[in-house]
Design an enzyme around this catalytic site. Structure first.
Site, PDB file in Angstrom:
ATOM      1  N   SER A  15       0.816  -1.214   0.000  1.00 41.31           N
ATOM      2  CA  SER A  15       0.000   0.000   0.000  1.00 41.31           C
ATOM      3  C   SER A  15       0.852   1.268   0.000  1.00 41.31           C
ATOM      4  O   SER A  15       0.568   2.212  -0.753  1.00 41.31           O
ATOM      5  CB  SER A  15      -0.950  -0.006   1.199  1.00 41.31           C
ATOM      6  OG  SER A  15      -0.239  -0.121   2.423  1.00 41.31           O
ATOM      7  N   LYS A 195       8.712   5.035  16.920  1.00 40.17           N
ATOM      8  CA  LYS A 195       7.293   5.414  16.990  1.00 40.17           C
ATOM      9  C   LYS A 195       6.389   4.199  16.810  1.00 40.17           C
ATOM     10  O   LYS A 195       5.274   4.160  17.350  1.00 40.17           O
ATOM     11  CB  LYS A 195       6.976   6.505  15.966  1.00 40.17           C
ATOM     12  CG  LYS A 195       7.118   6.104  14.498  1.00 40.17           C
ATOM     13  CD  LYS A 195       5.826   5.581  13.894  1.00 40.17           C
ATOM     14  CE  LYS A 195       6.038   5.078  12.477  1.00 40.17           C
ATOM     15  NZ  LYS A 195       4.789   4.560  11.879  1.00 40.17           N
TER      16      LYS A 195
END
EC number: 1.1.1.94
Length: 339
Positions: A15, A195
């Site tokens: 994606s 993160k």
């Protein structure tokens, strides 16, 4: 008609790789998109869109779907690798024989080398040598929004100033895609890996039902962990207040488009690790990143208590509530000097 050379070859037709290829092509550049599955590539070419993840975004005419790796690599001077971090080294080994003498490598992969916790720049240098220019792009980007042309901003760091300027010119689009150059090659890489781990923690917190206060505290202390590790590696502290640090951290911890956040939420709601991964149905980078960030933190003797507790949940079977209580029950600390 295809020209002799494309502006960019994108390696990885998931994606995010597809969204970046669409963005480049929408900027008026000829772009080659390669993926490892020939059947998937044939379907992309037949549909002229990514039906699985980006069904409403047709490919621009200048986006060329390629099934042959050698043809994809030699089509462009600049090669953009967009694959999961645990296969990054393997993919570089695959593309190495096909690189041109003037090839330059950029990656959008967020993570560290599997098991070792090494930065991806070290993997690239070991595999491809010292002479090839390297770059990394990172920041708050969801593939669907990027492909749809919604406003997005990222950070770009490169080992070569000319390469950085060339990439900024290729990627930057005043209408929707803003690219900031950043000289901190280490920091831009590191932010994207850490993160992912903190986003799992934010998801766990929300899955348990701890509320907005807890989520915000976790994000803030997660940023502190990211900054401490970055300082130990020689990164610029300012980087972690930018797109590749705070920007990506907030996005991934607060929006349910994030696989890492959704994975954590399922764990907080009582799913086991395998069940949560199966439910997501795509690679959850933070699962492996947690182990690798822990390895890196231990190597540099950096205290990262959130990362440690997420590791305990993912790899040692610790209950999510017990992990949260372990964090809350730690000894009192100074905010700016404690872990």
């Amino acid at each position: 008609m295809r020209s002799a050379y494309a502006a960019m070859s994108v390696i990885g037709a998931g994606s995010y790789g597809t969204a970046l290829a669409i963005t480049l092509a929408r900027n008026g550049h000829e772009v080659v998109l390669w993926g490892h599955n020939p059947q998937h590539q044939a379907q992309l070419q037949a549909d002229r869109c990514h039906q699985a993840f980006l069904p409403d975004v047709p490919f621009p005419d200048t986006l060329i779907v390629e099934s042959d790796l050698a043809s994809a690599i030699t089509a462009s001077r600049d090669v953009l690798v967009v694959v999961p971090s645990h296969v990054f080294g393997d993919v570089l080994q695959q593309i190495k024989p096909h690189l041109r003498a003037d090839s330059r490598l950029v990656w959008a992969t967020k993570g560290l080398e599997k098991e070792t916790g090494r930065l991806l720049q070290d993997v690239a240098r070991e595999t491809l040598g010292e002479s090839i220019p390297l770059a990394v792009i990172s920041g708050p980007t969801f593939a669907k929004e990027l492909a749809a042309g919604l406003p997005t901003a990222i950070a770009l760091a490169a080992t070569d100033g000319v390469f950085a300027e060339d990439l900024q010119q290729l990627l930057h689009c005043g209408k929707s895609f803003r690219v900031y150059n950043n000289p901190d090659f280490i920091g831009v890489q590191l932010g994207g890996a850490v993160k992912n781990v903190i986003a799992i923690g934010a998801g766990i917190s929300d899955g348990i039902g701890f509320g907005a206060n807890a989520r915000t505290a976790l994000i803030t202390r997660g940023l502190a962990e990211m900054s401490r590790l970055g300082a130990a590696l020689g990164a610029d502290p300012a980087t972690f207040m930018g797109m590749a640090g705070l920007g990506d951290l907030v996005l991934t911890c607060t929006d349910n488009q994030s696989r890492n956040r959704r994975f954590g939420m399922m764990l907080g709601q009582g799913f086991d690790v395998e069940g949560a991964q199966d439910a997501i149905g795509q690679v959850v980078e933070g699962f492996r990143n947690t182990k690798e960030v822990k390895v890196l933190a231990e190597r540099y003797a950096v205290e990262m208590p959130i990362t440690e507790q997420i590791y305990q949940v993912l790899y040692c079977g610790k209950n999510t509530r017990d992990a949260a209580l372990s964090l809350l029950g730690r000894s009192r600390k100074d905010e700016n000097n404690g872990g």
